[in-house]
Motif scaffolding. Structure first.
Motif, PDB file in Angstrom:
ATOM      1  N   GLY A 355     -29.912 -15.609  44.916  1.00  0.00           N
ATOM      2  CA  GLY A 355     -29.732 -14.529  43.966  1.00  0.00           C
ATOM      3  C   GLY A 355     -29.568 -13.160  44.564  1.00  0.00           C
ATOM      4  N   VAL A 356     -29.499 -13.054  45.898  1.00  0.00           N
ATOM      5  CA  VAL A 356     -29.283 -11.741  46.521  1.00  0.00           C
ATOM      6  C   VAL A 356     -27.875 -11.267  46.240  1.00  0.00           C
ATOM      7  N   SER A 357     -26.913 -12.155  46.345  1.00  0.00           N
ATOM      8  CA  SER A 357     -25.517 -11.828  46.060  1.00  0.00           C
ATOM      9  C   SER A 357     -24.855 -13.053  45.452  1.00  0.00           C
ATOM     10  N   PHE A 358     -23.696 -12.825  44.843  1.00  0.00           N
ATOM     11  CA  PHE A 358     -22.994 -13.906  44.153  1.00  0.00           C
ATOM     12  C   PHE A 358     -21.527 -13.914  44.552  1.00  0.00           C
ATOM     13  N   GLY A 359     -20.956 -15.098  44.586  1.00  0.00           N
ATOM     14  CA  GLY A 359     -19.537 -15.225  44.819  1.00  0.00           C
ATOM     15  C   GLY A 359     -18.739 -14.888  43.572  1.00  0.00           C
ATOM     16  N   PRO A 360     -17.421 -14.882  43.678  1.00  0.00           N
ATOM     17  CA  PRO A 360     -16.578 -14.589  42.508  1.00  0.00           C
ATOM     18  C   PRO A 360     -16.811 -15.623  41.415  1.00  0.00           C
ATOM     19  N   SER A 361     -16.724 -15.177  40.191  1.00  0.00           N
ATOM     20  CA  SER A 361     -16.910 -16.106  39.073  1.00  0.00           C
ATOM     21  C   SER A 361     -15.650 -16.916  38.837  1.00  0.00           C
ATOM     22  N   VAL A 362     -15.838 -18.091  38.249  1.00  0.00           N
ATOM     23  CA  VAL A 362     -14.717 -18.948  37.889  1.00  0.00           C
ATOM     24  C   VAL A 362     -14.899 -19.398  36.451  1.00  0.00           C
ATOM     25  N   ALA A 363     -13.788 -19.699  35.788  1.00  0.00           N
ATOM     26  CA  ALA A 363     -13.825 -20.214  34.422  1.00  0.00           C
ATOM     27  C   ALA A 363     -14.009 -21.717  34.456  1.00  0.00           C
ATOM     28  N   LEU A 364     -14.808 -22.229  33.524  1.00  0.00           N
ATOM     29  CA  LEU A 364     -15.028 -23.669  33.462  1.00  0.00           C
ATOM     30  C   LEU A 364     -13.865 -24.407  32.838  1.00  0.00           C
ATOM     31  N   ASN A 365     -13.066 -23.717  32.019  1.00  0.00           N
ATOM     32  CA  ASN A 365     -11.953 -24.355  31.327  1.00  0.00           C
ATOM     33  C   ASN A 365     -10.637 -23.834  31.867  1.00  0.00           C
ATOM     34  N   ALA A 366      -9.671 -24.743  32.051  1.00  0.00           N
ATOM     35  CA  ALA A 366      -8.354 -24.327  32.519  1.00  0.00           C
ATOM     36  C   ALA A 366      -7.668 -23.425  31.515  1.00  0.00           C
ATOM     37  N   GLY A 367      -7.934 -23.621  30.248  1.00  0.00           N
ATOM     38  CA  GLY A 367      -7.402 -22.772  29.194  1.00  0.00           C
ATOM     39  C   GLY A 367      -8.514 -22.338  28.276  1.00  0.00           C
ATOM     40  N   ASP A 368      -8.327 -21.202  27.617  1.00  0.00           N
ATOM     41  CA  ASP A 368      -9.366 -20.677  26.727  1.00  0.00           C
ATOM     42  C   ASP A 368      -9.459 -21.517  25.458  1.00  0.00           C
ATOM     43  N   PHE A 369     -10.595 -21.422  24.806  1.00  0.00           N
ATOM     44  CA  PHE A 369     -10.825 -22.217  23.604  1.00  0.00           C
ATOM     45  C   PHE A 369     -10.885 -21.334  22.372  1.00  0.00           C
ATOM     46  N   PHE A 370     -10.696 -21.992  21.223  1.00  0.00           N
ATOM     47  CA  PHE A 370     -10.675 -21.338  19.920  1.00  0.00           C
ATOM     48  C   PHE A 370     -12.081 -20.906  19.534  1.00  0.00           C
ATOM     49  N   ALA A 371     -12.189 -19.744  18.916  1.00  0.00           N
ATOM     50  CA  ALA A 371     -13.485 -19.180  18.568  1.00  0.00           C
ATOM     51  C   ALA A 371     -14.180 -19.998  17.493  1.00  0.00           C
ATOM     52  N   ALA A 372     -15.510 -20.003  17.534  1.00  0.00           N
ATOM     53  CA  ALA A 372     -16.303 -20.697  16.526  1.00  0.00           C
ATOM     54  C   ALA A 372     -16.148 -20.023  15.175  1.00  0.00           C
ATOM     55  N   ASP A 373     -16.183 -20.813  14.128  1.00  0.00           N
ATOM     56  CA  ASP A 373     -16.126 -20.315  12.762  1.00  0.00           C
ATOM     57  C   ASP A 373     -17.499 -19.799  12.356  1.00  0.00           C
ATOM     58  N   TYR A 374     -17.535 -19.024  11.274  1.00  0.00           N
ATOM     59  CA  TYR A 374     -18.818 -18.630  10.701  1.00  0.00           C
ATOM     60  C   TYR A 374     -19.455 -19.832  10.012  1.00  0.00           C
ATOM     61  N   ILE A 375     -20.744 -19.701   9.691  1.00  0.00           N
ATOM     62  CA  ILE A 375     -21.552 -20.816   9.211  1.00  0.00           C
ATOM     63  C   ILE A 375     -22.110 -20.475   7.833  1.00  0.00           C
ATOM     64  N   LEU A 376     -21.939 -21.364   6.873  1.00  0.00           N
ATOM     65  CA  LEU A 376     -22.506 -21.142   5.551  1.00  0.00           C
ATOM     66  C   LEU A 376     -24.031 -21.115   5.637  1.00  0.00           C
ATOM     67  N   GLY A 377     -24.613 -20.040   5.139  1.00  0.00           N
ATOM     68  CA  GLY A 377     -26.060 -19.907   5.096  1.00  0.00           C
ATOM     69  C   GLY A 377     -26.691 -19.325   6.329  1.00  0.00           C
ATOM     70  N   ASP A 378     -25.937 -19.177   7.420  1.00  0.00           N
ATOM     71  CA  ASP A 378     -26.528 -18.747   8.690  1.00  0.00           C
ATOM     72  C   ASP A 378     -25.898 -17.440   9.148  1.00  0.00           C
ATOM     73  N   ASP A 379     -26.738 -16.464   9.480  1.00  0.00           N
ATOM     74  CA  ASP A 379     -26.244 -15.231  10.079  1.00  0.00           C
ATOM     75  C   ASP A 379     -25.758 -15.515  11.498  1.00  0.00           C
ATOM     76  N   ARG A 380     -24.692 -14.844  11.862  1.00  0.00           N
ATOM     77  CA  ARG A 380     -24.265 -14.803  13.260  1.00  0.00           C
ATOM     78  C   ARG A 380     -23.670 -16.125  13.750  1.00  0.00           C
ATOM     79  N   ILE A 381     -22.790 -15.973  14.724  1.00  0.00           N
ATOM     80  CA  ILE A 381     -22.248 -17.123  15.434  1.00  0.00           C
ATOM     81  C   ILE A 381     -21.791 -16.625  16.799  1.00  0.00           C
ATOM     82  N   HIS A 382     -21.935 -17.446  17.801  1.00  0.00           N
ATOM     83  CA  HIS A 382     -21.457 -17.097  19.137  1.00  0.00           C
ATOM     84  C   HIS A 382     -21.253 -18.381  19.919  1.00  0.00           C
ATOM     85  N   SER A 383     -20.716 -18.238  21.118  1.00  0.00           N
ATOM     86  CA  SER A 383     -20.488 -19.383  22.000  1.00  0.00           C
ATOM     87  C   SER A 383     -21.190 -19.173  23.329  1.00  0.00           C
ATOM     88  N   PHE A 384     -22.360 -18.537  23.308  1.00  0.00           N
ATOM     89  CA  PHE A 384     -23.104 -18.311  24.540  1.00  0.00           C
ATOM     90  C   PHE A 384     -23.422 -19.650  25.206  1.00  0.00           C
TER      91      PHE A 384
END
Length: 1004
Positions: A355-384
């Motif tokens: 944890g002193v230093s870090f290498g360059p970051s890389v993406a786990l997916n070759a292409g980006d993915f579609f955003a999550a939809d909102y949820i009935l009854g639930d506040d907030r949505i994310h893809s953390f």
């Protein structure tokens, strides 16, 4: 204008094709997004902070807007209702009792959990809205010393003030918890990370003039019973050193921590919201570590390290994980999304020096993915993302795992899983873990953990795959014992529950995170829970409803089982209930006292995802039971045919049960169906209503008594926000009807650039009789309002209904119907159809489920509320729209608005008065003369049961017009029937309030 809110991208499709075949078999076409218009209109990064970070930031911004930065005047650092605005409106007669005071109740959300090596000492952290005091600490905690059998409510983390601004004490501890067990010491050490707001400049203490939003640590050496701190994490405090007015420009948000099992080093990662001049995307993913977290006061921290320097994407939600087992590797994952397309990805940066230093970051997916939809009854949505590393000594030790939500199948959200078997050098293609990717609605907020003793990988997530519509959901868990190669079937940790129960203007209600820990083959889960059955007066006379929460109804400082805790060791069979049907002996369609009930309970094998393996359940046996008194079984067990993946089967023999004659109508019966199969077992719970409803109409309005454009007497409009004021009115020309109805237009009716508005209308007061067992509200609705065509649930303009409680002695709160409705349907679907997005504009009603989109004509809405007897209420429909666009922008040529008509409020009592038999016995020596009796299934209530008598040959039949089964009895007095008709059957019918029974005679 529409190109400002829909950004379609024309990149080569090959950009979005994942490189590994397994994921392609599970996903629909590669994402072609579509940026939801809120983002494309340039939403502030403030919109993307976690709720608790928004709270702290809003207070600082509000103070900056006060004369002389709020100095010299009272400034209440309280929960800001503009986070989900419901502000007091001019002319609103309950202003001050609704609005601002409708904010925090007793919600406990955003869970974290840690367990000591014995598995007996468990500490749970959560955002605790009880902590909005002065000084403020909303980081709540609970602890268990008996392996989770009971939890003690510890209250909130301590905070010691060192100064103030206009009476508001600092520092403040502002939630977003993360808890970890720390080996060493006396063996029961825990640390707790939170957002903290400190006063600035520090040298001016105690007379602060500004604030900085940073991070803090508390620590415990007695198994989480008591805590010291908060200790400021200095590298997170305004790292760029720039002020905005008198406040720090930087704001630290969503931290996660991890402890190196080898060295004890603690690494914290967080999102530093800052200026675009510092980083184009506006957020730095930052880390720092401490090597003396338990020994130094305060602990010291390494200089901060930024992992995403120069990023133009929106990056947030980072989580660190140590490799352990002698490895110097540390992994930090975070969510990233394009500010131009809205597509997302997950990135990882690896440190090879602890944890002193870090290498360059890389993406786990070759292409980006579609955003999550909102949820009935639930506040907030994310893809953390949430990650785990196998620290065990097993065959998969060193493996790295990560989960997060994706929506490439456009069903709301699926759970993506990656693993690395080479120290993070490469990661597998994503595998979707949920039961029916693309066909099971939304799964979201996943968490992954590894058992340090066994290496088992466990994943838990929120899951709406158990219903085809509405807010019904459950917590689902699954595991792998071979490093993520094969998986158990997803199985419920909870019974199905309603996400919207208890929801109010505070947020989040259920999110934003769930918590999971594992030791010695046992998984420990913490999540926000709601009751199975709710009542309209829950929480009264307090402002808060009392849930969602982790602890349930535990009194402050009390010890009791926690409904938000689960502890499991083995998965269940992947079977759930399909719609249950029954017949009952009374024949009126309701289960009453004395009824014999014959139940058909179909079971569904809900897993069809080949990526995690499917199974056909064989040797299926089930037993139905209940602990309800007065219920006996004549047949409680049945077999089922084999149940193949994706199919359902009904019990081979119907379940038969009988309610006693004295069973109290209206009593809910909780059933359990215990199912055993050759492939595993499960227990499925459901609740059944009883009693025949007897409604009394206490309010009705069809709006035909007034001319279009006017409201009936007693109705009033309330302008909450926006320019110009566009009040609710009535119309007889919307949705193809000539009937007048309550109406609000969805229109771009001003040249102003911002057409955002929030309007309310209130009914006259409605008094509910004191004997009502429940209340039903029915009406017809037609709506055509702007929604997002690229998503199933996301809407922009919408209407909802709240019910304000004006009962004497009650807190006058405005309740969302989803928060307290026992049942709620719109047409043939459950709940509302859409959910409105987050938005900090006080003229917009944000982040709540609503009627939005196109109803396709009138739909009937029906709701039921328990516990409303004796109350005085008002119906209060709300309407809101955002700054641009109406329904015709997404459906050209459509007329836009919402119309409500034919409102009926019924107070309902239940009864059980079905007849069982009508018997005719011949009188000896008298041809055609009979003694009749009528029996009832139930013991007759006060006033008895009146039975009207009739004959199909009335001219040839002599008998009384009616008889009565007296109160407390099941049998009428005998009555004489004389029949003179010969040659065909004479039928004597007794008709009671709920059904009829007949006897017959044939005289030759």
């Amino acid at each position: 204008m529409r190109n400002q809110w829909i950004a379609r991208i024309g990149l080569s499709m090959s950009l979005f094709v994942f490189t590994a075949a397994p994921i392609l078999a599970q996903e629909a076409d590669a994402p072609k997004l579509v940026l939801p218009k809120k983002q494309a209109e340039g939403e502030d990064h403030f919109e993307k902070m976690t709720p608790m970070a928004r709270l702290a930031w809003k207070v600082a911004k509000a103070r900056a807007g006060q004369p002389n930065f709020g100095r010299g005047r009272s400034f209440k650092a309280d929960y800001d209702p503009t986070l989900k605005p419901d502000i007091c409106a001019q002319g609103d007669e309950d202003c001050g009792q609704e609005g601002f005071q409708d904010g925090p109740g007793s919600t406990q959300s955003e869970m974290s959990i840690a367990v000591d090596t014995s598995g007996q000492h468990i500490v749970v952290g959560f955002n605790d809205f009880r902590g909005f005091t002065n000084p403020q600490s909303v980081s709540g905690f609970a602890y268990s010393d008996n392996g989770g059998i009971t939890f003690t409510d510890g209250g909130q983390l301590p905070v010691t003030s060192n100064g103030s601004i206009s009476g508001t004490l600092y520092p403040q501890v502002d939630g977003d918890p993360d808890i970890k067990f720390v080996p060493g010491g006396a063996g029961c050490q825990f640390i707790y990370a939170s957002i903290m707001v400190v006063g600035l400049p520090k040298a001016s203490a105690p007379a602060f003039t500004g604030t900085a939003q940073t991070m803090s640590i508390h620590r415990s050496t007695d198994c989480g019973h008591t805590w010291s701190g908060p200790y400021e994490v200095l590298p997170a405090t305004n790292p760029t050193g720039v002020l905005s007015g008198l406040n720090a420009r930087d704001a630290a948000d969503k931290e996660f921590i991890d402890v190196d099992p080898d060295t004890g080093r603690v690494l914290l990662s967080w999102s530093n919201f800052t200026a675009a001049s510092v980083i184009p995307g506006g957020v730095q993913i930052s880390t720092t570590f401490s090597d003396n977290i338990m020994s130094a006061t305060p602990p010291t921290w390494s200089p901060g390290v930024v992992l995403n320097s120069g990023a133009a994407t929106f990056d947030t939600g980072s989580v660190p994980r140590f490799a352990g087992n002698g490895s110097p590797n540390v992994y930090v994952f975070w969510a990233t999304s394009s500010n131009s397309t809205g597509l997302g990805n997950t990135r990882v940066a690896v440190s090879t020096n602890n944890g002193v230093s870090f290498g360059p970051s890389v993406a786990l997916n070759a292409g980006d993915f579609f955003a999550a939809d909102y949820i009935l009854g639930d506040d907030r949505i994310h893809s953390f993302p949430i990650a785990a590393v196998d620290n065990s000594s097993g065959a998969s030790h060193g493996n790295v795992y990560v989960v997060y939500g994706v929506n490439n199948n456009h069903d709301g959200g699926d759970i993506a899983f990656h693993r690395s078997t080479n120290g993070g050098a490469t990661f597998s293609a994503p595998v979707l873990l949920n039961a029916r990717p693309g066909g099971d609605r939304s799964q979201w907020f996943p968490v992954v953990v590894t058992d340090p003793n066994t290496g088992r990988v466990s994943v838990m997530y929120d899951d709406q795959g158990n219903a085809t519509s509405g807010d019904l959901m459950q917590m689902t868990w699954m595991y792998s014992d071979d490093g993520g190669v094969t998986w158990s079937k997803p199985s419920p940790l909870t019974r199905p529950f309603h996400a919207g129960y208890g929801n109010d203007t505070s947020q989040p209600n259920l999110g934003d995170y769930n918590a999971l820990a594992a030791r010695n083959g046992t998984v420990y889960a913490a999540f926000t829970a709601v009751p199975n059955v709710v009542g309209f007066n829950d929480g009264q006379p307090n402002s808060g409803i009392g849930y969602p929460s982790f602890l349930g109804n535990t009194i402050p400082g009390g010890t009791a089982p926690a409904p938000g805790f689960g502890k499991v060791t083995a998965a269940k069979a992947a079977l759930d209930l399909m719609p249950i049907t029954f017949t009952e002996s009374g024949g009126n369609g309701f289960i009453d006292a004395g009824d014999q009930v014959r139940m058909t309970i179909p079971l569904r094998n809900y897993v069809t995802n080949a990526a995690i393996g499917t199974v056909t359940y064989t040797g299926v046996n089930a037993t139905l039971s209940t602990t309800a008194p007065g219920v006996t079984f004549q047949r409680a067990a049945s077999t089922y045919p084999d149940i193949a993946p994706g199919t359902s089967q009904s019990n081979a023999l119907v379940y038969i049960l009988t309610l006693s004659p004295s069973f109290v109508p209206g009593t809910k019966i909780d059933f359990s169906l215990s199912v055993s199969t050759a492939q595993g077992n499960t227990a499925l719970l459901f609740t059944q209503d009883t009693g025949t409803p007897v409604p009394t109409t206490v309010f009705s309005e069809n709006f035909n008594g007034v001319s279009a454009g006017t409201l009936p007497a007693g109705w009033a409009t309330i302008h909450v926000g926006g320019t110009p004021t566009v009040n609710w009115t009535t119309s007889s020309s919307f949705c193809g009807t000539a009937s007048n109805g309550l109406f609000h237009v969805n229109a771009n009716d001003t040249t102003a650039s911002n057409r955002t508005r929030f309007e309310r209308v209130s009914s006259p007061n409605i008094t509910i009789p004191a004997n009502a067992q429940f209340v039903t509200i029915d009406f017809d609705i037609c709506y055509d309002l702007e929604d997002e065509p690229a998503f199933n649930i996301l809407g922009y303009d919408g209407a909802d209904l709240r019910i304000t409680d004006f009962t004497a002695g009650h807190f006058a709160r405005a309740n969302f119907v989803e928060a307290l409705a026992d049942t709620f349907t719109t047409g043939t679907s459950l709940h509302y159809p859409k959910h409105l997005p987050r938005n900090s504009n006080t003229n917009y009603f944000q982040d709540i489920s609503a009627w939005s989109g196109d109803s396709g004509g009138f739909k009937h809405v029906s709701m039921r509320f328990n516990g409303m007897a004796g109350d005085t209420i008002q119906l209060r429909p709300d309407y809101t729209q955002d700054s641009g666009g109406i329904c015709s922008d997404v459906r050209p040529g459509h007329s836009c608005g919402v119309l409500i008509d034919n409102i009926v409020v019924n107070a309902v009592v239940t009864k059980s008065d079905e007849l069982s038999t009508l018997t005719l016995r011949p009188v000896a020596g008298q041809t055609g003369v009979y003694t009749g009796t009528v029996t009832s299934q139930a013991i007759a209530p006060a006033g008895g049961i009146t039975v009207n008598l009739s004959s199909n040959f009335p001219a040839q039949t002599t008998m009384p017009a009616s008889v009565v089964i007296p109160a407390g009895s099941q049998t009428s007095a005998g009555f004489t029937v004389t029949i003179t008709h010969h040659g065909s059957t004479t039928i004597i019918t007794g008709t009671g309030p709920s059904n009829a029974r007949a006897g017959s005679v044939l005289l030759p």
